[in-house]
Design a protein around this motif. Structure first.
Motif, PDB file in Angstrom:
ATOM      1  N   THR A 276     103.008   6.264  38.099  1.00 19.81           N
ATOM      2  CA  THR A 276     103.361   6.571  39.487  1.00 19.81           C
ATOM      3  C   THR A 276     103.923   7.994  39.593  1.00 19.81           C
ATOM      4  O   THR A 276     103.689   8.692  40.576  1.00 19.81           O
ATOM      5  CB  THR A 276     104.368   5.544  40.028  1.00 19.81           C
ATOM      6  OG1 THR A 276     103.835   4.228  39.839  1.00 19.81           O
ATOM      7  CG2 THR A 276     104.642   5.757  41.506  1.00 19.81           C
TER       8      THR A 276
ATOM      9  N   LEU B 137     101.179  10.705  39.576  1.00 19.20           N
ATOM     10  CA  LEU B 137     100.601  10.798  40.916  1.00 19.20           C
ATOM     11  C   LEU B 137     101.564  11.494  41.876  1.00 19.20           C
ATOM     12  O   LEU B 137     101.186  12.407  42.610  1.00 19.20           O
ATOM     13  CB  LEU B 137     100.295   9.382  41.431  1.00 19.20           C
ATOM     14  CG  LEU B 137      99.789   9.262  42.869  1.00 19.20           C
ATOM     15  CD1 LEU B 137      98.390   9.850  43.006  1.00 19.20           C
ATOM     16  CD2 LEU B 137      99.790   7.805  43.335  1.00 19.20           C
ATOM     17  N   PHE B 138     102.811  11.058  41.843  1.00 20.05           N
ATOM     18  CA  PHE B 138     103.809  11.482  42.823  1.00 20.05           C
ATOM     19  C   PHE B 138     104.136  12.974  42.689  1.00 20.05           C
ATOM     20  O   PHE B 138     104.432  13.647  43.668  1.00 20.05           O
ATOM     21  CB  PHE B 138     105.070  10.646  42.603  1.00 20.05           C
ATOM     22  CG  PHE B 138     106.016  10.558  43.758  1.00 20.05           C
ATOM     23  CD1 PHE B 138     105.893   9.546  44.700  1.00 20.05           C
ATOM     24  CD2 PHE B 138     107.061  11.467  43.900  1.00 20.05           C
ATOM     25  CE1 PHE B 138     106.786   9.441  45.764  1.00 20.05           C
ATOM     26  CE2 PHE B 138     107.955  11.372  44.960  1.00 20.05           C
ATOM     27  CZ  PHE B 138     107.816  10.352  45.890  1.00 20.05           C
TER      28      PHE B 138
ATOM     29  N   LYS C  63     102.040  15.168  41.511  1.00 18.20           N
ATOM     30  CA  LYS C  63     100.783  15.926  41.461  1.00 18.20           C
ATOM     31  C   LYS C  63     100.635  16.601  40.095  1.00 18.20           C
ATOM     32  O   LYS C  63     100.094  17.699  39.990  1.00 18.20           O
ATOM     33  CB  LYS C  63     100.724  16.969  42.571  1.00 18.20           C
ATOM     34  CG  LYS C  63     100.735  16.353  43.976  1.00 18.20           C
ATOM     35  CD  LYS C  63     100.944  17.392  45.069  1.00 18.20           C
ATOM     36  CE  LYS C  63      99.746  18.305  45.256  1.00 18.20           C
ATOM     37  NZ  LYS C  63      98.540  17.635  45.755  1.00 18.20           N
TER      38      LYS C  63
END
Lengths: 423, 423
Positions: free
Chosen positions: B296, B299-300, B302
């Motif tokens: 996560t 993703l968070f 970038k």
């Protein structure tokens, strides 16, 4: 005036009364510490709580305490395939372990596996399978969703899907906007007789769907392996003549000139756009076609790039977001996930992402009154468990809707506290 | 024997009685159409429903109908920072719009903004802010979560955080495993006196936390801008002498030899590992250190690449997954999102992802009985609303837990139907 419902104690009420041409922060048109008064399902007061009339609340009034959260219009999901049978978890697994699209199709995966399962299901079964999906959308604050056919691919089963959509729309709170997507794929049995299937669409499926009033829109998947721009043009022109508005699955896996075709045909939206060209963006901007982005699919398919959301906004295009809920390329009802990816991967701001799931999406579906709050309009709104729309993409992939109101009635409620604490 | 609770009508019961050395499909050790009988909070029957004794169910027995869903052990979240104040939605927005890490820090973002807010909050406030986060984890089936300090960065506030963890653990169903993370960052006031802060950790924070029994683990963030391997070694050796087990934030943003250090120190886990080297993977494999992946966050933030989950499994490393819930790099309690990303981006299979949030995570926390189901063991389990663990990552980022059972008592329940229909 004494209200039936009074929504109070908000951080702000976002009314979304702006236009897509404005910067989204302005277009959200917030009312700080706003309140909403409802009478007979319509908004009878919309303004600062401090300006409420003295008789706003009586013994009959339902008081919805927003507990410092923000309030906005009910959400609109402008692109789903939520009526289907079967599931494709096996295909998901294989793709994650490196299988190619071709290998998946050979192993019996792909759209055709959903077509087989959907054809084998009765209308009753399709309705039953879709119910929990709609319940999940509702819980998140969605009160409008577009739903496509496209897993029937013959006269009988395309109509069966659309009838399931009509039934679902009448039996639960989420209103469904039906789209005929017979041009989703050429069915297996006509793989070597494409023209025969296109003729079936033109001469039977479209006229019958129109005659029964089963579809507001007609969509076509313009892609190598699906339909050529020429085939799509014929199908969408026939649908337009029959009274449906075109929309297009455009430039998802490659640049097929889908955006330009959507502009040429006066489509309501061009959806996906991962590979849209600069010329395509310019065409959308010039003709006012909405871009509907589907970032969950890009993640789910391990495809890249994500659609150029930032670039589309800079070009003045109205941008909407959707879940694209479907069993093959986006098995997720999560609105906050799509919003989060819209910011993380499509480059939208939080304000643009909220616009994209409310007014932006309503415009994609031609829904005049949806996706915004205005005096005299329908009281379709959501009280969120967080203080700002900025927390929706930031507080990633969790439910934020505390209470969902449809025409003044609370239709979904849950104990949600996403205030992200101390802020 | 008549049971207090009988879980029946399952597709299968996953017992997780295998070892990390096995292929995960085997390690899940499923019982087809299994049932679970509970007496006095312990599992008194675990086998095919067809083998239930005739007196299994009496008038006092609570019958939990799994409605064709699967049942597994309660989930374990082995890496969170769920006690904190403040939020960083603004920073999320700026990063999505292209701001660099340095620009964010200059604008007052980064860990230090959370440190300021957490120092300013009382212990009561920290407890109150964390409650809804724990409620969200619980609803998803989590009954064990690790929680780190690390936003205090001085004696008083690190202890305040750990005391908040202790209180939270005693007041609601999710049992918390406390980790001292004074080595999260050098606080602003000692930016130019690093050694002074390291001494504070060694001489005051670690001894006091140990004396009060406030932490089972001690963690260090080994990274450029945080702590060098040498500083981390000193801190973790001191903690180990004081009775805490080391764990390390390793090789997240660059290869700092964090995995090798974790192996050298006999750490319980090396967490993150986005940039782990082949030598680091070999060291983890050789020494049996668990790899805790945090997709996560990738993703968070970038950031890329995602941690090489597939490679770690191929090397025989026990792999766990976590939410890494925190306000800066992973503001999400979503277990299904982390599982989905574990498959999509870390290359795990669905079976490995389920292992990673149950038994794999329990091993990372040294929890002997957690994360699996066995006769005589605690009846901590989840009845899921879907037929297979494969639907958890596939049906992305939505809640799947229908009923959560702690020591034989239903502690959370919701109306969930994720059967993905018709399958």
């Amino acid at each position: 005036m004494t209200f039936d419902l009074l929504v109070h104690n908000t951080s702000e009420v976002l009314t979304l009364r702006g236009s897509p041409a404005q910067p989204a922060e302005l277009a959200l048109s917030p009312i700080a510490r706003g309140a909403v008064g409802v009478r007979d399902g319509q908004i009878a007061f919309l303004g600062p709580e401090a300006d409420l009339p003295p008789d706003a609340s009586g013994p009959e009034t339902v008081r919805l305490d927003a507990r410092g959260g923000f309030v906005g219009p009910a959400l609109v999901d402008p692109h789903t395939h939520l009526v289907f049978a079967g599931e494709r978890a096996e295909e998901f697994e294989r793709r994650n372990q490196g299988a190619s699209y071709l290998e998946l199709a050979r192993a019996g995966g792909g759209i055709m596996s959903t077509v087989r399962a959907t054809r084998a299901a009765s209308e009753d079964e399709l309705v039953a399978f879709a119910r929990p999906r709609l319940a999940r959308l509702l819980r998140q604050g969605v009160l409008w969703a577009e739903v496509k056919s496209g897993y029937g691919l013959n006269l009988e089963d395309e109509l069966k899907m659309l009838r399931a959509v009509r039934r679902l729309s009448s039996e639960q709170p989420v209103r469904l906007v039906p789209t005929l997507l017979c041009a989703h794929a050429v069915p297996e049995e006509q793989k070597h007789a494409r023209e025969q299937y296109v003729s079936l669409c033109l001469e039977e499926i479209i006229p019958r769907a129109a005659a029964e009033g089963l579809a507001r829109f007609c969509d076509a998947f313009v892609e190598e392996g699906a339909f050529s721009p020429g085939e799509a043009r014929r199908i969408l022109l026939a649908a337009r003549s029959a009274g449906m508005v075109p929309r297009i699955h455009a430039d998802q896996l490659s640049d097929q000139g889908g955006a330009a075709l959507a502009s040429e045909l006066g489509a309501a939206s061009a959806d996906h756009l991962e590979h849209v060209s600069e010329a395509g963006i310019a065409a959308l901007s010039r003709t006012g076609v909405t871009a509907v982005l589907c970032p969950t699919s890009t993640l789910f398919l391990k495809a890249r790039p994500y659609a150029p959301g930032r670039r589309l906004r800079e070009a003045g295009v109205n941008v909407a977001l959707c879940t694209n809920l479907n069993p093959g390329s986006a098995m997720s009802e999560s609105v906050p996930l799509a919003m989060g990816l819209g910011c993380l991967e499509n480059g939208l701001t939080a304000a643009e992402a909220f616009w994209a799931f409310t007014r932006g999406a309503a415009l994609a579906l031609g829904l005049g009154e949806a996706g915004r709050l205005e005096l005299g309009g329908p009281a379709d709104l959501v009280a969120f468990g967080c203080a700002s729309h900025r927390h929706l993409p930031y507080h990633l992939a969790v439910d934020h809707a505390r209470a969902v109101v449809r025409r003044g009635q609370v239709v979904a409620e849950q104990d949600v506290d996403c205030t992200s604490a101390g802020a």
